[in-house]
Design an enzyme around this catalytic site. Structure first.
Site, short mmCIF file in Angstrom:
data_model
loop_
_atom_site.label_atom_id
_atom_site.label_comp_id
_atom_site.label_asym_id
_atom_site.label_seq_id
_atom_site.Cartn_x
_atom_site.Cartn_y
_atom_site.Cartn_z
N ASP A 1 -20.13 15.26 -10.82
CA ASP A 1 -18.97 16.26 -10.37
C ASP A 1 -17.72 15.95 -11.46
O ASP A 1 -16.82 15.51 -11.28
CB ASP A 1 -18.63 15.64 -9.05
CG ASP A 1 -17.61 16.49 -8.29
OD1 ASP A 1 -17.61 17.70 -8.74
OD2 ASP A 1 -16.69 15.89 -7.47
N VAL B 1 -4.92 3.59 -12.81
CA VAL B 1 -4.29 4.23 -13.93
C VAL B 1 -3.17 4.86 -13.91
O VAL B 1 -2.71 5.49 -12.98
CB VAL B 1 -5.41 5.35 -14.33
CG1 VAL B 1 -5.01 5.87 -15.41
CG2 VAL B 1 -6.61 4.88 -14.54
N LEU C 1 0.89 -1.21 -0.10
CA LEU C 1 -0.01 -0.12 -0.22
C LEU C 1 1.08 1.31 0.11
O LEU C 1 1.85 1.31 0.62
CB LEU C 1 -0.86 -0.14 1.20
CG LEU C 1 -2.12 -0.54 1.08
CD1 LEU C 1 -2.36 -2.12 0.72
CD2 LEU C 1 -3.20 -0.17 2.13
N VAL D 1 -6.94 8.10 -1.91
CA VAL D 1 -6.51 6.99 -2.64
C VAL D 1 -5.28 6.47 -2.22
O VAL D 1 -4.31 7.15 -2.47
CB VAL D 1 -6.61 7.55 -4.15
CG1 VAL D 1 -6.28 6.42 -5.17
CG2 VAL D 1 -8.00 8.03 -4.54
N GLY E 1 -8.60 13.56 -2.57
CA GLY E 1 -9.68 14.60 -3.30
C GLY E 1 -10.72 14.69 -2.67
O GLY E 1 -11.07 14.40 -1.43
N GLY E 2 -11.98 15.22 -3.04
CA GLY E 2 -13.10 15.72 -2.36
C GLY E 2 -13.98 14.50 -1.90
O GLY E 2 -14.89 14.55 -1.08
#
Length: 465
Positions: free
Chosen positions: A182, A140, A63, A74, A69-70
């Site tokens: 969003d 990605v 990990l 991640v 983010g909002g």
């Protein structure tokens, strides 16, 4: 000896006494209610460290914190049984305080997991562990659009390669009744091959309260990022449909072209940067305040952008950083239609005037001019999307109107203004037009049988009164 550690947000090294894996500067920003390096993050949410998460996800290894983010944090990880890289998304812990959230989370996650499209991030697994609701998703290997915009301004060609891919993914989801709510640069991922994927599909709805029966004293929560939200998302959040995504994509497209957000009374992109004016028309339609005036389907948005891209010689949309493809033969021919139309217009105009001055007959000159102008109109219409083609169309139209007006005045009645003593009835034996008016040929001493006068630019044979 303590091993050197790095801040999870800014990457700066810090000592062993750092709190929550943050350097002092980032920790101060979190304490003040802002997110270090991230816009729109949930206030007060400090992502757990990989070491804190590892015991709750035994199926994952290696990990590594990837970003925030909002909609949560991640982490990059490796799935042991399949030996593949995945992204672990952890939602903010306050999301689970709503008693109905668990049921809604399961229902929405199952719907999102059914989305199978190359332009949408695939969900492999979801659940609840360690006090966190989470998604295990496709990883990605690339950057998001926000990082691209911060690194450099995208060229119009690159922007026109990205937007159709977003439209295609949105259309796929909209056809299945799922609205993103969003769309913003942070949720558009671009891999190293230039392929675009949309992240966080449906999470705005999942973390909001849409579709629930709310008490009269409780207003519906606004879902999305304000700078990219459609007006109805702020004014009527329970009436939002797929056209809100089209508005948000219009904001993203404007930002890609100009580097700025369309705030207040904003100018069209072509007034700020050198881009095709048709792109401005596309953006303005997507940014219409009323949903009924926008593009009603993302596929129409996609077609409009691709049409401009092809006309600009950029070919079919490909990777954003791919080299410009060679134009095909039909596109190469199209580039000659405008100059050819202009050449035919000039040849027809100048050639007609030259033939009329040199030839005793006007009909061949007029036929030549009409044929040349007709061909000029045909080629100008075929290149009407180019500036030169439109110029020829307007010029030919004006010239034809002017010539018609002159012809109407000149040939309406050539003998109307004949002087006194000149009859309008042709004399018997009167010769052809263009014979000098007045006396008989020089040296004859006799009056000619008829007078021939040129009046108002035309010739008429008139008998003496």
């Amino acid at each position: 000896m303590d091993t050197e550690r790095f801040c999870q947000h800014c990457g700066k090294p810090f000592g062993a006494k750092a709190v929550h894996g943050l350097c002092p500067e980032c920790l101060m920003q979190v304490g003040m209610g802002s997110e270090p390096g991230v816009e729109g993050g949930p206030k007060g949410f400090v992502p757990p460290t990989p070491e804190e998460l590892a015991p709750h996800f035994p199926q994952l290894e290696d990990l590594e914190f990837h970003g925030k983010g909002g909609m949560g944090a991640v982490y990059k990880a490796r799935q042991k049984n399949l030996n593949r890289l995945v992204a672990l998304k952890v939602l903010p812990p306050n999301a689970g305080r709503d008693p109905a959230f668990a049921e809604r989370f399961t229902r929405e996650a199952q719907a999102l997991a059914q989305l199978s499209h190359p332009g949408i991030l695939t969900i492999h697994e979801f659940g609840h562990a360690g006090g966190f609701y989470y998604f295990v998703m496709e990883f990605v290997d690339g950057v998001n659009l926000r990082q691209l915009l911060r690194a450099q301004r995208l060229s119009p060609r690159e922007a026109m390669a990205i937007v159709p891919q977003i439209c295609e993914a949105l259309q796929y989801a909209h056809d299945r009744g799922i609205v993103h709510r969003d769309i913003k640069p942070e949720n558009v991922l671009v891999d190293k091959q230039g392929r675009v994927k949309i992240a966080d599909f449906g999470l705005a709805k999942l973390l909001g309260r849409e579709g629930q029966s709310l008490p009269l004293t409780q207003s519906a929560e606004v879902m999305g990022t304000p700078q990219y939200m459609a007006p109805e998302q702020l004014e009527r959040p329970l009436e939002v449909d797929h056209r809100a995504d089209i508005y948000s994509l219009g904001v993203v497209f404007y930002e890609m072209l100009t580097g700025e957000l369309p705030l207040g009374r904003f100018p069209v992109p072509s007034r700020k940067v050198q881009v095709d004016v048709r792109l401005g028309e596309i953006v303005l339609r997507a940014l219409e305040k009323e949903p009924e005036l926008r593009y009603q389907q993302a596929r129409v948005f996609k077609t409009e952008v691709e049409t401009v891209a092809q006309a600009a010689g950029s070919g079919s949309p490909a990777a954003a950083h791919a080299s410009r493809p060679r134009a095909n033969r039909s596109e190469a021919r199209t580039t000659w239609y405008g100059p050819l139309a202009l050449g035919l217009f000039l040849a027809g105009t100048l050639g007609t005037l030259a033939l009329m001055s040199l030839s005793p007959r006007e009909e061949p000159a007029l036929v030549f001019g009409a044929l040349a102008l007709c061909l000029a109109v045909v080629f100008a219409w075929m290149s009407r999307r180019e500036r030169l083609g439109r110029f020829v169309l307007f010029t030919v139209g004006g010239a034809v109107c002017l010539a018609g007006a002159i012809a109407a005045v000149s040939f309406s009645d050539p003998c109307a203004d004949a002087p006194a003593g000149i009859s309008r009835t042709p004399a018997a034996g009167a010769g052809p037009a263009r014979i000098r008016s007045g006396a008989s040929p020089a040296g004859s001493g006799k009056a000619g049988p008829a007078n021939h006068q040129r009046i108002d630019g035309g010739f008429c044979g008139c008998a003496a009164g």
